[in-house]
Design an enzyme around this catalytic site. Structure first.
Site, PDB file in Angstrom:
ATOM      1  N   SER A  13      -9.475   1.505   3.260  1.00 28.61           N
ATOM      2  CA  SER A  13      -8.643   2.295   2.378  1.00 28.61           C
ATOM      3  C   SER A  13      -7.577   1.465   1.670  1.00 28.61           C
ATOM      4  O   SER A  13      -6.948   1.960   0.745  1.00 28.61           O
ATOM      5  CB  SER A  13      -7.987   3.436   3.147  1.00 28.61           C
ATOM      6  N   LYS A  72       0.861  -1.186   0.000  1.00 30.58           N
ATOM      7  CA  LYS A  72       0.000   0.000   0.000  1.00 30.58           C
ATOM      8  C   LYS A  72       0.897   1.235   0.000  1.00 30.58           C
ATOM      9  O   LYS A  72       1.953   1.242   0.658  1.00 30.58           O
ATOM     10  CB  LYS A  72      -0.879  -0.051   1.264  1.00 30.58           C
ATOM     11  N   SER A  91      -9.869  -0.801   7.392  1.00 28.99           N
ATOM     12  CA  SER A  91      -9.201  -0.587   6.101  1.00 28.99           C
ATOM     13  C   SER A  91      -8.524  -1.809   5.491  1.00 28.99           C
ATOM     14  O   SER A  91      -8.103  -1.765   4.334  1.00 28.99           O
ATOM     15  CB  SER A  91      -8.187   0.548   6.194  1.00 28.99           C
TER      16      SER A  91
END
Ligand SMILES: *[C@@H]1O[C@H](CO)[C@@H](O)[C@H](O)[C@H]1NC(C)=O
Ligand SMILES: *[C@@H]1O[C@H](CO)[C@@H](O)[C@H](O)[C@H]1NC(C)=O
Ligand SMILES: *[C@@H]1O[C@H](CO)[C@@H](O)[C@H](O)[C@H]1NC(C)=O
Ligand SMILES: *[C@@H]1O[C@H](CO)[C@@H](O)[C@H](O)[C@H]1NC(C)=O
Length: 517
Positions: free
Chosen positions: A189, A108, A213
């Site tokens: 996210s 990420k 997330s």
């Protein structure tokens, strides 16, 4: 595809050499797509596959699919040379190599790498910033010989810029798409890791979670996510929201893959104090030993009605979970049903619980800390991020999506009396709610639909694992089942999640060919 052929051949060999002489056994149609870390390591060992071939395969996948899916922000220009090093080491080495040796990993974009890749949380405000060092988890990946394939997209600033900003969108990554159905949301996210691993653009990925997330995007993209106990994995070098709730964890196609990643990234990091305290939870011999088919036997699982509220009017989803409960029982679990968490309403309302207020103040302190540590950066503080966004309002879509959360955070002034009160309230809510329920009923885990339990797990730093649980019959979105427990309960959660996964084998790869559309 040459690699596909190589790989099918490999499985033929496996059957011939390991099968009990049943040469007539049907050759399974396994390709490099969907291959697990264990499959890949076996292929490396049998010399039917190299890391270089594997990286080339994924680079090709990314070239074909990513334009439509938006899961990857950047590809590492050094990925192939890292693969070559791994291939060379494998030839020279005559003992067992680490599980992720030579395996491509996508991170990420809030997880720092000190290399040619940028680390930006999806924002142009951090484009060209230079980090002081690799994130703690990245050092561990590199030490194990993993190949850093690139950076994955995300909801910009981990969804802490504005609640109006759509999940899966960032200025640098644009809108990520759900590989199962473009009209279905990706959640966030950690959207990019979930999209990319679901669509076979990489072997394994890392995401981060503050509240939902990892669990939510893993659920929506039909992959496995592990949200570890806070501190089990280092957060050093990770663009933060709340050090009290932030955690780094794997998002992968199978529980076993996720456990291989978890084993690689857990442990003490002198740059994250919480890791020494949490290291007491790491079992001798690692987490792999808990991948047991009979892992559900004797487990006490709590069914909290609230975690299934959102699906009670949906016949298909309700029936699916009734069916899953039957499976869990058949596998030997004891289900304790109709449970209530007494203060659940207060926990789920992040305004009255104090979760949001606390996060605002924590974010400002932690982000300013991260930014001031940077060697070079266009922005050195939260206030400069806000100013940068105003200066670049078009590319950052400030008119459309705003930056209200950043602005609220900027207005905070440290952990004052209001925040201290909120903190004690959160502790009390967790103790008198979730923790009490777990001990009162001697539960090993709670079960939840998708990310229904994420806030309960978030406020106390508790772990959770989500596993694919089905595909909606009419609306076509994938959904997961989540198992959450007390701090350090990863061994039990892995047993439960793995046994459920093996009993159901629900995940199928995305049916849509994104290279053509
Ligand atoms: C590698 O290990 C195997 C078994 O452990 C041994 O038989 C073999 O001689 C070793 N080869 C080299 C090159 O050291
Ligand atoms: C990282 O950012 C620089 C600008 O500083 C850019 O030139 C480069 O292409 C980016 N790296 C990658 C791998 O995309
Ligand atoms: C924003 O623009 C102003 C005016 O051009 C400039 O002085 C300032 O440095 C910029 N700030 C950031 C953070 O980009
Ligand atoms: C995508 O989802 C929509 C509704 O959510 C559904 O109508 C459509 O059939 C789905 N498409 C595919 C390819 O499954």
């Amino acid at each position: 595809m040459a690699i596909t052929i190589l790989f099918s051949f490999l499985f033929l060999i496996c059957i011939l050499s390991y099968g009990s002489g049943t040469i007539t056994a049907k050759r399974p149609k396994i390709t490099i797509e969907e291959a697990t870390v264990d499959d890949l390591q076996l292929a490396f060992k049998l010399k039917t596959l190299t890391s270089r071939q594997l990286v080339l395969f994924y680079l090709d996948q990314i070239r074909k699919l990513n334009k439509n899916l938006g899961g990857v922000i950047e590809v590492n220009p050094d990925a192939l040379s890292q693969a070559d090093i791994a291939d060379k080491q494998r030839c020279e080495c005559n003992h067992t190599l680490p599980k992720l040796h030579g395996i491509p990993v996508l991170l990420k974009d809030n997880i720092a790498t000190k290399d040619k890749l940028n680390t930006t949380a999806g924002s142009f405000a951090l484009f060209r910033s230079i980090v002081p060092r690799d994130a703690g988890v990245v050092s561990k990946l590199r030490r194990s010989g993993a190949v850093i394939l690139g950076k994955a997209s995300l909801t910009e600033w981990c969804h802490f810029r504005s609640f109006r900003a759509p999940n899966g969108w960032s200025a640098r990554g644009s809108q990520g798409m759900n590989p199962y159905n473009s009209s279905v949301e990706v959640c966030g996210s950690s959207s990019g890791p979930a999209i990319s691993v679901a669509a076979n653009m990489v072997s394994v990925t890392l995401g981060t979670e503050t509240d939902g997330s990892i669990i939510c995007p893993a659920s929506f993209n039909s992959v496995v996510g592990i949200k570890p106990t806070v501190g089990l994995t280092s957060r050093a070098g990770v663009i933060p929201i709340s050090p009290r709730q932030d955690t780094v964890g794997p998002i992968c196609r199978t529980v076993a893959d996720a456990v291989n990643v978890l084993d690689t990234i857990v442990g003490i990091d002198s740059n994250d104090k919480a890791t020494s305290e949490a290291s007491k939870y790491i079992p001798v011999g690692g987490y792999g030993q808990f991948l047991r088919h009979n892992g559900l036997k004797g487990k006490r699982l709590g069914i909290v009605n609230k975690f299934f509220d959102s699906i009670k009017d949906d016949t298909f989803l309700s029936q699916t979970f009734v069916h899953h409960f039957t499976t869990l029982r058949k596998q030997g679990a004891v289900l304790v049903e109709n449970l209530q968490i007494s203060n659940i309403q207060d926990v789920l309302d992040s305004d009255t619980s104090g979760e949001f207020d606390t996060m605002l103040a924590e974010f400002k302190i932690a982000l300013n800390g991260y930014l001031s540590d940077l060697v070079k950066s266009p922005v050195k503080s939260l206030s400069e991020v806000i100013e940068f966004n105003k200066n670049h309002s078009k590319v950052e879509k400030i008119i459309e999506f705003g930056q209200d959360v950043l602005e609220l955070a900027e207005k905070t002034n440290g952990m004052g009396p209001k925040e201290q009160d909120a903190l004690s309230n959160l502790k009390r809510l967790s103790k008198c709610g979730f923790e009490k329920l777990m001990t009162d009923h001697s539960l090993d885990a709670l079960v939840a639909y998708a990310s229904g339990a994420s806030t309960v797990l978030a406020i106390g730093g508790f772990p959770g694992i989500v596993v694919p649980a089905g595909y909606h019959n009419t609306e076509k979105y994938p959904f997961g089942i989540c198992f959450g427990g007390l701090k350090g309960s990863e061994p039990k959660l892995i047993e439960i999640a793995y046994a459920f996964e093996q009993a159901t084998k629900i995940r199928t790869k995305p049916p849509v060919d994104w290279s053509l559309s």
